[in-house]
Scaffold this active site. Structure first.
Site, PDB file in Angstrom:
ATOM      1  N   ASP A   1     -21.497 -10.708   1.791  1.00 38.90           N
ATOM      2  CA  ASP A   1     -20.855 -10.974   3.224  1.00 38.90           C
ATOM      3  C   ASP A   1     -20.913 -12.487   3.507  1.00 38.90           C
ATOM      4  O   ASP A   1     -21.920 -13.136   3.340  1.00 38.90           O
ATOM      5  CB  ASP A   1     -21.619 -10.033   4.061  1.00 38.90           C
ATOM      6  CG  ASP A   1     -21.356 -10.405   5.542  1.00 38.90           C
ATOM      7  OD1 ASP A   1     -20.208 -10.877   5.784  1.00 38.90           O
ATOM      8  OD2 ASP A   1     -22.098 -10.270   6.618  1.00 38.90           O
TER       9      ASP A   1
ATOM     10  N   ASP B   1      -5.930   4.991  -8.156  1.00 41.05           N
ATOM     11  CA  ASP B   1      -6.910   6.134  -7.268  1.00 41.05           C
ATOM     12  C   ASP B   1      -6.012   7.296  -7.557  1.00 41.05           C
ATOM     13  O   ASP B   1      -4.928   7.508  -7.331  1.00 41.05           O
ATOM     14  CB  ASP B   1      -7.106   5.589  -6.001  1.00 41.05           C
ATOM     15  CG  ASP B   1      -8.145   6.520  -5.401  1.00 41.05           C
ATOM     16  OD1 ASP B   1      -9.243   6.324  -5.579  1.00 41.05           O
ATOM     17  OD2 ASP B   1      -7.776   7.155  -4.277  1.00 41.05           O
TER      18      ASP B   1
ATOM     19  N   GLU C   1      -7.635   6.600 -12.829  1.00 43.39           N
ATOM     20  CA  GLU C   1      -8.636   7.622 -12.412  1.00 43.39           C
ATOM     21  C   GLU C   1      -8.210   9.031 -12.763  1.00 43.39           C
ATOM     22  O   GLU C   1      -7.496   9.593 -11.937  1.00 43.39           O
ATOM     23  CB  GLU C   1      -9.038   7.526 -11.000  1.00 43.39           C
ATOM     24  CG  GLU C   1     -10.200   8.293 -10.742  1.00 43.39           C
ATOM     25  CD  GLU C   1     -10.616   8.566  -9.344  1.00 43.39           C
ATOM     26  OE1 GLU C   1     -11.681   8.607  -9.052  1.00 43.39           O
ATOM     27  OE2 GLU C   1      -9.658   8.541  -8.250  1.00 43.39           O
TER      28      GLU C   1
HETATM   29  C1  GLC Z   1     -11.285   8.450  -5.502  1.00 40.60           C
HETATM   30  C2  GLC Z   1     -12.131   7.241  -5.156  1.00 40.60           C
HETATM   31  C3  GLC Z   1     -12.933   7.796  -4.060  1.00 40.60           C
HETATM   32  C4  GLC Z   1     -11.968   8.248  -2.606  1.00 40.60           C
HETATM   33  C5  GLC Z   1     -10.861   9.289  -3.268  1.00 40.60           C
HETATM   34  C6  GLC Z   1     -10.023   9.464  -2.277  1.00 40.60           C
HETATM   35  O1  GLC Z   1     -11.763   9.433  -6.048  1.00 40.60           O
HETATM   36  O2  GLC Z   1     -13.055   6.767  -6.264  1.00 40.60           O
HETATM   37  O3  GLC Z   1     -13.855   6.774  -3.505  1.00 40.60           O
HETATM   38  O4  GLC Z   1     -12.674   8.840  -1.877  1.00 40.60           O
HETATM   39  O5  GLC Z   1     -10.267   8.869  -4.467  1.00 40.60           O
HETATM   40  O6  GLC Z   1      -8.959   8.266  -2.228  1.00 40.60           O
END
Ligand code: GLC
Length: 553
Positions: free
Chosen positions: A20, A198, A256
């Site tokens: 920060d 994501d 992901e």
């Molecule tokens: C993925 C992210 C997570 C988030 C979710 C919704 O799994 O890693 O942190 O809450 O997507 O965007």
């Protein structure tokens, strides 16, 4: 340049919790920039930033209200540009998180959709009439509760796989696809080296939003099977890849892709699609030599078949910290150290989550301090992910610990004074120095081959480096060779359980004569097929009791 991502180590920065610069207790882009020398010295190849875009913060940034700006709490676009430039000056790559599955409910598209049911933006989301006085189907949200929320004005429901503040986009709409191409261009033009996508496996829902009644009993994601891994995704990612390939400098995507089957995951990293997919298999594996070896083999076989590198992940911002998962305390710490040497010796791309290099444990926060929507939506049944998101302790002074001059947004435990960066730096017995040494010595292109080793242990070579991990066997003698690195600084000529070493190998046989006079032979196992004999007759995989990630997806 040659496909830098194939052997890279990428460091995940959870932006709120890293550094920060302005004393408001929340990490920001300038803070990250000030710590780039630390990352350079650590020896990683690049960083992945979690979302820093304007967002109301219902899911700490994974609810984006503007994809092409910076949230004032984190800084400005000029700060972002300076961060990219600073990273590149130090030879660090920088990738950003893109959140295409859903927007924030405060994104202008959703605001238009709610304000005026006739607005064209409504079609970008899933608004559907209810059924039998309830939601259109029985899907549940990954964060708990139903995946549908009623639009009071019209009585229709809208879909959200996560929080109600994160309405899902309908990727069958061409306008959504076009807008996201512009978003990608915006950040590519600013010099990012790539994107972490994501929820990359769930963007397209089968258009009839069909419910699954099979298999019975339902798995954790059983509701959504018609919304995962849909064929349209491959065409989308081919398009994204083509777009990124028009830019110089080898831009990269890591998806992901939370699917169980490695062969299915591999289809996303075929040569003209994404470069990488996260591999969460080790992350949910228990500390068990056979299981770890099977996971490594299954990953390498599936990914190798499409010419893609394997990726390895032990921690991220959605799961309990590794030392805690491995039992906590001294045992958790020993295993996490051994896992570090395993992670950094495996072939492919490794991800390290901020604080993993310090050996931080999960923090057990009091309920009144928890912020994760998972905690609230499950009425405390699932504690949520705050415990792995506590800010990084840089210096020894509480309460800010060098993270902030103010009050950290989640309190940093006082006992972390002994595990700060300052406390660990220069101490050869520390986790930080183990990571630094491992990153410096890490094999990159060297070929991988298993070595035979006693049950309960793992041994493999990467060219001239032999990695031996005693996962759960009684102490074994160390093989011959020069000791390069040991997870236990006091290790002598035996390797107890929960420890790992890196040694140099000479020739095809390494022998060790222990004090008892018994000789241990570590023969190359390279004549074997890619799958080990133990996995040639494949036992049914044990299923993890955990969902694949704590975000539920
Ligand atoms: C993925 C992210 C997570 C988030 C979710 C919704 O799994 O890693 O942190 O809450 O997507 O965007």
């Amino acid at each position: 340049m040659s496909e830098w991502w194939r052997s890279a180590v990428l460091y995940q920065i959870y932006v709120r919790s890293f550094a920060d610069s302005d004393g408001d207790g929340v990490g920001d882009l300038r803070g990250i920039r000030s710590r780039l020398p630390y990352l350079r010295e650590l020896g990683v190849d690049g960083i992945w930033l979690t979302p820093f875009y304007p967002s109301p913060g219902a899911d700490h940034g994974y609810d984006v209200s503007d994809y092409v700006d910076v949230h004032p709490q984190f800084g400005t676009l000029a700060d972002f540009d300076a961060l990219v430039a600073g990273a590149h000056e130090l030879g660090l790559r920088l990738i950003v998180d893109i959140v295409p599955n859903h927007t924030s409910n405060e994104h202008r598209w959703f605001r238009n959709a709610i304000a005026d049911p006739a607005h064209a933006d409504r079609a970008r989301y899933f608004f559907r009439p209810g059924r039998d006085g309830g939601p259109p189907n029985g899907w549940t949200s990954a964060f708990g509760g139903p995946a549908w929320t009623r639009d009071e004005r019209t009585g229709d429901y809208y879909l959200h796989f996560f929080a109600p503040e994160q309405p899902d986009l309908d990727w069958h709409q061409q306008s959504v696809r076009r807008e996201f191409e512009d978003v990608l261009r915006f950040w590519l033009d600013r010099g990012v080296d790539g994107f972490r996508i994501d929820v990359a496996h769930a963007l397209f829902k089968a258009q009839d939003l069909r419910e699954m009644h099979e298999p019975v009993p339902r798995t954790w994601d059983g509701d959504w099977l018609t919304a995962l891994d849909q064929p349209e995704l491959h065409d989308l990612y081919r398009g994204w890849r083509q777009l990124a390939d028009t830019y110089p400098g080898e831009r990269m995507f890591v998806g992901e892709i939370v699917l169980r089957n490695q062969e299915t995951i591999a289809r996303y990293v075929r040569p003209d699609e994404l470069q990488l997919a996260f591999n969460f298999a080790l992350l949910h594996e228990t500390w068990d030599a056979t299981a770890i070896r099977e996971t490594i083999d299954a990953t390498r076989t599936a990914l190798g078949a499409v010419g893609a590198p394997s990726t390895w992940v032990f921690e991220n911002h959605d799961v309990t910290r590794l030392p805690t998962r491995y039992g906590g305390g001294a045992q958790g710490a020993r295993r996490a150290r051994a896992a570090a040497l395993l992670l950094l010796a495996l072939p492919g791309t490794a991800f390290v989550y901020e604080g993993q290099e310090l050996g931080l444990e999960e923090v057990d926060l009091p309920d009144e301090l928890r912020q994760d929507p998972i905690f609230f939506r499950t009425k405390g049944e699932r504690p949520g992910r705050d415990g792995c998101r506590v800010p990084i302790p840089w210096e020894n002074e509480p309460p800010g610990f060098g993270f902030t001059t103010g009050t950290p947004w989640l309190p940093i435990p006082e006992e972390w004074a002994t595990v700060t960066v300052v406390a660990q730096a220069g101490d050869p017995a520390s986790m930080l120095e183990l990571y630094r040494a491992g990153l410096a010595l890490r094999p990159r292109e060297e070929p991988f081959a298993w070595r035979e080793s006693p049950p309960g242990t793992l041994a493999f070579t990467r060219g001239g480096l032999l990695c031996v991990v005693n996962v759960d066997a009684a102490a074994i003698p160390l093989p011959a060779g020069e000791l390069l690195l040991a997870s236990d600084p006091d290790l002598r000529d035996i390797l107890p359980r929960d420890t790992a070493v890196w040694l140099t190998t000479k020739g095809e046989r390494c022998e060790h004569r222990s004090e008892s006079g018994r000789s241990a032979t570590w023969r190359p196992a390279s004549t074997r097929p890619a799958t080990s004999p133990s996995s040639a007759v494949r036992r049914p995989r044990r299923r993890s009791a955990l969902p694949l990630s704590d975000s539920g997806i």
